[in-house]
Every structure is written in structure tokens, then in C-alpha cells.
Design a protein around this motif. Structure first.
Motif, PDB file in Angstrom:
ATOM      1  N   HIS A   1       1.930  -1.880  20.130  1.00 24.77           N
ATOM      2  CA  HIS A   1       2.781  -3.070  20.041  1.00 24.77           C
ATOM      3  C   HIS A   1       3.276  -3.297  18.620  1.00 24.77           C
ATOM      4  O   HIS A   1       4.434  -3.666  18.402  1.00 24.77           O
ATOM      5  CB  HIS A   1       2.014  -4.292  20.537  1.00 24.77           C
ATOM      6  N   GLY A   2       2.396  -3.073  17.636  1.00 25.97           N
ATOM      7  CA  GLY A   2       2.819  -3.213  16.241  1.00 25.97           C
ATOM      8  C   GLY A   2       3.892  -2.204  15.877  1.00 25.97           C
ATOM      9  O   GLY A   2       4.856  -2.530  15.179  1.00 25.97           O
ATOM     10  N   ALA A   3       3.724  -0.978  16.349  1.00 20.99           N
ATOM     11  CA  ALA A   3       4.714   0.061  16.064  1.00 20.99           C
ATOM     12  C   ALA A   3       6.066  -0.275  16.694  1.00 20.99           C
ATOM     13  O   ALA A   3       7.125  -0.020  16.094  1.00 20.99           O
ATOM     14  CB  ALA A   3       4.215   1.417  16.581  1.00 20.99           C
ATOM     15  N   GLU A   4       6.044  -0.847  17.883  1.00 21.94           N
ATOM     16  CA  GLU A   4       7.297  -1.259  18.526  1.00 21.94           C
ATOM     17  C   GLU A   4       8.016  -2.319  17.699  1.00 21.94           C
ATOM     18  O   GLU A   4       9.243  -2.294  17.565  1.00 21.94           O
ATOM     19  CB  GLU A   4       6.995  -1.782  19.937  1.00 21.94           C
ATOM     20  N   GLN A   5       7.262  -3.260  17.147  1.00 21.53           N
ATOM     21  CA  GLN A   5       7.864  -4.280  16.283  1.00 21.53           C
ATOM     22  C   GLN A   5       8.519  -3.653  15.059  1.00 21.53           C
ATOM     23  O   GLN A   5       9.660  -3.976  14.703  1.00 21.53           O
ATOM     24  CB  GLN A   5       6.795  -5.269  15.807  1.00 21.53           C
ATOM     25  N   ILE A   6       7.781  -2.764  14.402  1.00 21.88           N
ATOM     26  CA  ILE A   6       8.304  -2.135  13.184  1.00 21.88           C
ATOM     27  C   ILE A   6       9.566  -1.351  13.489  1.00 21.88           C
ATOM     28  O   ILE A   6      10.567  -1.432  12.757  1.00 21.88           O
ATOM     29  CB  ILE A   6       7.225  -1.236  12.545  1.00 21.88           C
ATOM     30  N   ALA A   7       9.538  -0.577  14.570  1.00 17.14           N
ATOM     31  CA  ALA A   7      10.719   0.197  14.941  1.00 17.14           C
ATOM     32  C   ALA A   7      11.913  -0.722  15.193  1.00 17.14           C
ATOM     33  O   ALA A   7      13.045  -0.421  14.782  1.00 17.14           O
ATOM     34  CB  ALA A   7      10.423   1.035  16.185  1.00 17.14           C
ATOM     35  N   GLU A   8      11.664  -1.848  15.829  1.00 17.72           N
ATOM     36  CA  GLU A   8      12.753  -2.782  16.125  1.00 17.72           C
ATOM     37  C   GLU A   8      13.359  -3.369  14.861  1.00 17.72           C
ATOM     38  O   GLU A   8      14.582  -3.390  14.698  1.00 17.72           O
ATOM     39  CB  GLU A   8      12.245  -3.904  17.032  1.00 17.72           C
ATOM     40  N   VAL A   9      12.520  -3.848  13.934  1.00 17.71           N
ATOM     41  CA  VAL A   9      13.072  -4.494  12.737  1.00 17.71           C
ATOM     42  C   VAL A   9      13.797  -3.484  11.846  1.00 17.71           C
ATOM     43  O   VAL A   9      14.724  -3.856  11.109  1.00 17.71           O
ATOM     44  CB  VAL A   9      11.996  -5.248  11.923  1.00 17.71           C
TER      45      VAL A   9
ATOM     46  N   GLY B   1       8.846   2.001   2.656  1.00 12.79           N
ATOM     47  CA  GLY B   1       7.960   1.325   1.730  1.00 12.79           C
ATOM     48  C   GLY B   1       7.810  -0.152   2.047  1.00 12.79           C
ATOM     49  O   GLY B   1       8.489  -0.719   2.903  1.00 12.79           O
ATOM     50  N   LYS B   2       6.926  -0.793   1.301  1.00  9.45           N
ATOM     51  CA  LYS B   2       6.617  -2.205   1.503  1.00  9.45           C
ATOM     52  C   LYS B   2       7.851  -3.089   1.397  1.00  9.45           C
ATOM     53  O   LYS B   2       8.105  -3.941   2.267  1.00  9.45           O
ATOM     54  CB  LYS B   2       5.561  -2.648   0.488  1.00  9.45           C
ATOM     55  N   ASP B   3       8.628  -2.933   0.349  1.00 11.34           N
ATOM     56  CA  ASP B   3       9.763  -3.839   0.109  1.00 11.34           C
ATOM     57  C   ASP B   3      10.785  -3.766   1.238  1.00 11.34           C
ATOM     58  O   ASP B   3      11.303  -4.798   1.687  1.00 11.34           O
ATOM     59  CB  ASP B   3      10.436  -3.510  -1.227  1.00 11.34           C
ATOM     60  N   GLU B   4      11.067  -2.552   1.717  1.00  5.72           N
ATOM     61  CA  GLU B   4      12.022  -2.406   2.817  1.00  5.72           C
ATOM     62  C   GLU B   4      11.486  -3.061   4.085  1.00  5.72           C
ATOM     63  O   GLU B   4      12.236  -3.720   4.825  1.00  5.72           O
ATOM     64  CB  GLU B   4      12.312  -0.928   3.071  1.00  5.72           C
ATOM     65  N   LEU B   5      10.182  -2.913   4.323  1.00  9.68           N
ATOM     66  CA  LEU B   5       9.601  -3.474   5.539  1.00  9.68           C
ATOM     67  C   LEU B   5       9.568  -5.003   5.482  1.00  9.68           C
ATOM     68  O   LEU B   5       9.893  -5.670   6.474  1.00  9.68           O
ATOM     69  CB  LEU B   5       8.189  -2.922   5.744  1.00  9.68           C
ATOM     70  N   VAL B   6       9.210  -5.555   4.330  1.00 11.00           N
ATOM     71  CA  VAL B   6       9.217  -7.014   4.172  1.00 11.00           C
ATOM     72  C   VAL B   6      10.621  -7.558   4.426  1.00 11.00           C
ATOM     73  O   VAL B   6      10.813  -8.532   5.171  1.00 11.00           O
ATOM     74  CB  VAL B   6       8.723  -7.424   2.772  1.00 11.00           C
ATOM     75  N   ALA B   7      11.609  -6.941   3.810  1.00  8.76           N
ATOM     76  CA  ALA B   7      12.996  -7.404   3.967  1.00  8.76           C
ATOM     77  C   ALA B   7      13.432  -7.324   5.428  1.00  8.76           C
ATOM     78  O   ALA B   7      14.125  -8.228   5.935  1.00  8.76           O
ATOM     79  CB  ALA B   7      13.921  -6.564   3.088  1.00  8.76           C
ATOM     80  N   ALA B   8      13.016  -6.269   6.121  1.00  8.03           N
ATOM     81  CA  ALA B   8      13.407  -6.103   7.526  1.00  8.03           C
ATOM     82  C   ALA B   8      12.786  -7.188   8.400  1.00  8.03           C
ATOM     83  O   ALA B   8      13.455  -7.750   9.285  1.00  8.03           O
ATOM     84  CB  ALA B   8      12.989  -4.721   8.020  1.00  8.03           C
ATOM     85  N   PHE B   9      11.520  -7.509   8.168  1.00 10.20           N
ATOM     86  CA  PHE B   9      10.877  -8.560   8.957  1.00 10.20           C
ATOM     87  C   PHE B   9      11.461  -9.936   8.634  1.00 10.20           C
ATOM     88  O   PHE B   9      11.681 -10.753   9.540  1.00 10.20           O
ATOM     89  CB  PHE B   9       9.364  -8.559   8.730  1.00 10.20           C
ATOM     90  N   GLU B  10      11.708 -10.204   7.372  1.00  9.94           N
ATOM     91  CA  GLU B  10      12.243 -11.516   7.001  1.00  9.94           C
ATOM     92  C   GLU B  10      13.673 -11.712   7.492  1.00  9.94           C
ATOM     93  O   GLU B  10      14.119 -12.847   7.685  1.00  9.94           O
ATOM     94  CB  GLU B  10      12.165 -11.700   5.482  1.00  9.94           C
ATOM     95  N   ALA B  11      14.379 -10.619   7.743  1.00  5.69           N
ATOM     96  CA  ALA B  11      15.752 -10.720   8.240  1.00  5.69           C
ATOM     97  C   ALA B  11      15.813 -10.808   9.762  1.00  5.69           C
ATOM     98  O   ALA B  11      16.864 -11.133  10.328  1.00  5.69           O
ATOM     99  CB  ALA B  11      16.568  -9.512   7.770  1.00  5.69           C
TER     100      ALA B  11
END
Length: 488
Positions: free
Chosen positions: A175-183, A216-226
Motif C-alpha cells: 500500500h505504501g508503494a502504491e502511494q509513492i508511485a501515485e504521487v 531522493g528525499k526532497d523530490e518525495l517530500v515535494a511530491a507528497f505535499e503537492a
């Protein structure tokens, strides 16, 4: 192929149906036998009728039996799957209700924290009974697939004390991987390659690659916050990502009760959770959801039975591990997943006796774990806090030592952030007395616990938590489903 799968706790109707249809998506498995067992004859007959309808509609040679005699169900089984909830919703309600009197606000309460620890005390003696039966009447070297929480404690007990070949299975990583792929804008979760490692419900995505490109961390944070939804629903997980540098597998609400920082003050709880669905942090959210699901199934059973007449669609096979593991073991088609096993070198900076959740590969030779993984230090520190609680909890469940049980609860991160030792001692006494019917190993301690409770001066409060919602009626659920169907 012809072999037998026993499902203990098969009265978990929706989950049993999912496992059943997943397994029958494997062409070689059409002629196998499923033996269902549960303490509830009523639930057993309901799920057997559904599975029989599936077999009939798909013209399969599959055999389905159902019995409350667990030992009979396990006779000759090659695989045993457990999805039990010892004590049912009655005991689970006490896991949530009693800690609230002492200021402990849980969203789920089934892994650690006060509720999860007591849940483990109820489950572990029963798990050991399962293991005894498996050793004595199942196929030699039968494999035990545990889906029941508390995952790490149950699996620890089965391996260390039950002496059965056991693997713990959970779907949090998927489920976590699905979220990451989506964002990240992936067209399919299969575009995401990852290494996720830690302990159950505290597993960390320590490597991420999208179509071969490292994330990386920064790209992932930005993707979730967007993201228009996750930015609101996963505020706590995003905050942990910012501070730890890696994303956690576990839902916002579940993660909040494993850490000592976000759920210890009522005014802080509402800051970090989201009430759009129970899983994002609602007080006792999973208890409410489970109660509503049970009520809905009992009322709408004819619809579930009618839906079972549809053909099995292999393209809709779920990502639950069980069917894929069995397929790999029996056909040698290799499967990669994340499994709960004894550490033994899998993760270098966690205790070697702990149950870890980490990547592995399955083929006809068994489950083969990728070894030598090192977690980021903050992730390891968080996991170790829970491992120490799990270890004490398992030992308390085995020994019936109520003092060790109290020490385990005292050392839980969230409990320790909220309650004093005096409060913990009284709370555990109260929970053991309330759940005595499911705690045979503590029978000798119950009279003294009752005596202490009669003389206690520790104050409690009647409190529904920071974010409580009442169980909805069938009419309310129908109206909500109708509105969602119209909107969608």
C-alpha cells in the motif's frame, strides 16, 4: 496439483474470500482442498456458502470443508493460514476503551501500545495451540502463514516457542508503494522499484527508483505535499519523512501510535490526523470500522452471496502475499515480496532475535531473504524501541508474569509519553481482569489484581479521546454508499 490449505479464523469472511479467490487464480491450484475452521459455526457456514458458490459458478474441482474442530481441519494440511482475532470485537473494545481512561488515545491498538500488547497476550497461547496441532497432524514441515496481528509478537512466538516454519504476512508495504508511485506520477506501481525494511508497521522505504531513476528525499517530500489528497491525509507521515529522510509504510493513524511524539496530547492529536477516513488517525477508528463492517455483512449477506456467482478474474488477483508465495513454492515461479521472519542477519543494526519485515524471494527452495541490510540510524532506533516491548510482551504471554507484562506496557513509547507508572500498573490490572476469559496464563494473577483495583487511588477519567466517532447505523452506511456511487 493436489494439496490441502487450512484457514484458521476463516470466519473473517471478506479476507477469507480474497485469499480463496487469489489462490484459485493460479491455474495449477484448481483441484486443491480448502479446510475452513473457526470458533463461530455461524460465520463458518456463511463463508462456506460463499466459497461453494464461487466453486460452482466457476465449475472448479476445488474442495471446501468447514468445521469448528480445528485439529480436524489441520490434518494433512501443507499450508496453514491464520487470520484470527482472539476475543473478537468484545475484547478489542476493551483494548481501546480502558487505555482511554488513562489518557492513551489509540487509532488501531493492535500492534503495540496498550491495546496491541494485550491483544498479543490473548493471541499467543492460542497461536501455540495452533503450532502444536500443526506439528502433530499437518504435513511434515507444513508452513504456517500468519496474517493475524500483533504480527511480530505472533510470529515471534510461533517461531521461537511453537517450533513451526512460520512467516508473517502484511500488506502495508504494498500500500505504501502504491502511494509513492501515485504521487510520483507513475502509470503503474510496477514502475517503482524499492527496498523496504524494518519491522512490521514500522518498515521504511530506504531505496526508491522510478523507471531506474533514483528518488531522493526532497523530490518525495515535494511530491507528497503537492498531492491534493495525501497532503491532507498523511500529514504525520510527511513530517516523519522530512525528519527521518525516508517514508514509512504505515498509515497516518497507525504510525501515530507507534511514536511517542504526535499522539500524547489531545490538542496535538487533532493537528496531525485527518478525519476523512478512520485510517488517518480517528480515535478507535479501526474498532468502529470493524464493527460497522461486521454489521454490514450480517445485514447485506444475500448481496455478498449473489456476488460470489461471478467468474474469477485472474487480472483482479490482489497483492496479498499468500497466493504468490504458494505459487512460487509449488511451481518454482519466483516471487519477490516483503516477509516477516526472524532477523538472523537480515538487518545488521536490529537485534538478531527480533522479527523483521524485509525483502525476500520465494521459489521451490523456500523463502530466501536478502541479508545485510542496514537501516538509517533513526529508523533503527525507532524499531528497537518497539522490539524491546515486543520481546517483553512475548515473554510475559508465555510465562503469565503480570509484572513483566506491566513493564512491557510501561516501556511502550506512547504509553510512556502519556502515563505514569502508577497509572500503567492499574491500567494493566484493569485490562487483565476485564479480559480474563481470554487470558488463561494470568488466571492466577486475577484475584490479586481485583484486590488492588478495589483499593486503588489512581484517578481515571471518562474520555472518548480526541477524535471519536460513533458507530454508524446500517441506514447511514447505505446512504453513504449511495452518495459515493452517485458521485463516482
Amino acid at each position: 496439483m493436489s494439496f490441502k490449505i487450512a484457514i484458521i479464523g476463516a470466519g473473517s469472511v471478506g479476507f477469507t474470500k480474497k485469499l480463496f479467490t487469489d489462490i484459485l487464480c493460479v491455474p495449477e491450484f484448481k483441484g486443491i482442498e480448502f479446510a475452513l475452521t473457526d470458533v463461530s459455526e455461524h460465520n463458518l457456514q456463511m463463508i462456506k456458502a460463499i466459497l461453494d458458490r464461487i466453486v460452482e459458478a466457476n465449475k472448479l474441482p476445488t474442495t471446501v470443508t468447514a468445521t469448528t474442530d480445528r485439529r480436524k481441519a489441520l490434518e494433512g494440511a501443507r499450508y496453514v493460514i491464520s487470520c484470527v482475532r482472539v476475543g473478537g470485537l468484545e475484547a478489542y473494545a476493551d483494548d481501546i476503551r480502558i487505555p482511554l481512561k488513562y489518557g492513551i488515545d489509540q487509532c488501531v491498538g493492535d500492534t503495540i501500545c496498550a491495546g496491541g500488547i494485550l491483544y498479543g497476550q490473548r493471541n499467543i497461547p492460542v497461536i501455540l495451540d495452533f503450532c502444536k496441532d500443526i506439528r502433530e497432524v499437518a504435513e511434515t514441515d507444513a508452513k504456517f502463514l500468519n496474517y493475524a496481528n500483533p504480527m511480530a509478537m505472533n510470529t515471534w512466538a510461533a517461531i521461537e516457542y511453537g517450533k513451526v516454519d512460520t512467516v508473517g504476512l502484511c500488506h502495508g508495504v504494498q500500500h505504501g508503494a502504491e502511494q509513492i508511485a501515485e504521487v510520483l506520477g507513475a502509470k503503474s506501481p510496477r514502475e517503482l522499484d524499492y527496498v523496504c525494511s524494518g519491522i512490521n508497521h514500522q518498515t521504511w522505504f530506504i531505496e526508491l527508483r522510478l523507471n531506474g531513476r533514483e528518488i531522493g528525499k526532497d523530490e518525495l517530500v515535494a511530491a507528497f505535499e503537492a498531492h491534493p489528497v495525501y497532503s491532507r491525509q498523511e500529514k504525520l507521515r510527511i513530517d516523519v519523512l522530512k525528519r527521518f529522510g525516508v517514508y514509512s509504510t504505515e498509515s497516518n493513524g497507525h504510525l501515530s501510535e507507534y511514536l511517542p511524539w504526535y499522539r500524547k496530547r489531545p490538542d496535538e492529536i487533532t493537528r496531525w490526523i485527518d478525519m476523512s477516513d478512520w485510517i488517518h488517525g480517528e480515535t478507535g477508528g479501526y474498532l468502529r470500522y470493524s464493527t460497522e463492517t461486521r454489521n454490514w455483512f450480517e445485514t447485506e449477506y444475500p448481496q455478498f452471496l449473489e456476488a460470489a456467482s461471478k467468474p474469477i478474474d485472474p487480472s483482479k488477483r490482489s497483492n496479498e502475499h499468500a497466493s504468490h508465495i504458494l505459487e512460487a513454492l509449488e511451481t518454482n515461479r519466483v516471487y519477490r515480496g516483503h516477509f516477516n521472519v526472524k532477523n538472523d542477519g537480515v538487518i545488521t543494526n536490529l537485534p538478531q532475535d527480533a522479527i523483521v519485515e524485509s525483502p525476500g524471494f520465494v521459489d521451490r527452495f523456500g523463502i530466501n531473504m536478502a541479508a545485510g541490510i542496514t537501516l538509517p540510524e533513526a529508523c533503527a532506533a525507532t524499531c528497537i524501541s518497539s522490539i524491546n516491548v515486543q520481546r517483553m510482551s512475548v515473554h510475559a504471554a508465555i510465562s503469565g508474569d503480570i509484572d513483566l507484562l506491566k513493564l512491557a506496557v510501561l516501556h511502550d513509547p506512547l504509553v510512556g509519553a502519556v502515563s505514569t507508572p502508577e497509572e500503567v500498573w492499574q491500567m494493566v490490572d484493569e485490562m487483565v481482569v476485564a479480559q480474563a476469559a481470554w487470558l488463561p496464563q494470568f488466571a492466577h494473577a486475577v484475584p490479586a489484581a481485583k484486590e488492588r483495583l478495589s483499593k486503588s487511588r489512581v484517578k481515571t477519567r471518562e474520555w472518548a479521546g480526541a477524535a471519536w466517532r460513533s458507530v454508524r447505523s446500517i441506514e447511514e452506511l447505505r446512504a453513504e454508499k449511495a452518495a459515493l456511487k452517485q458521485a463516482g
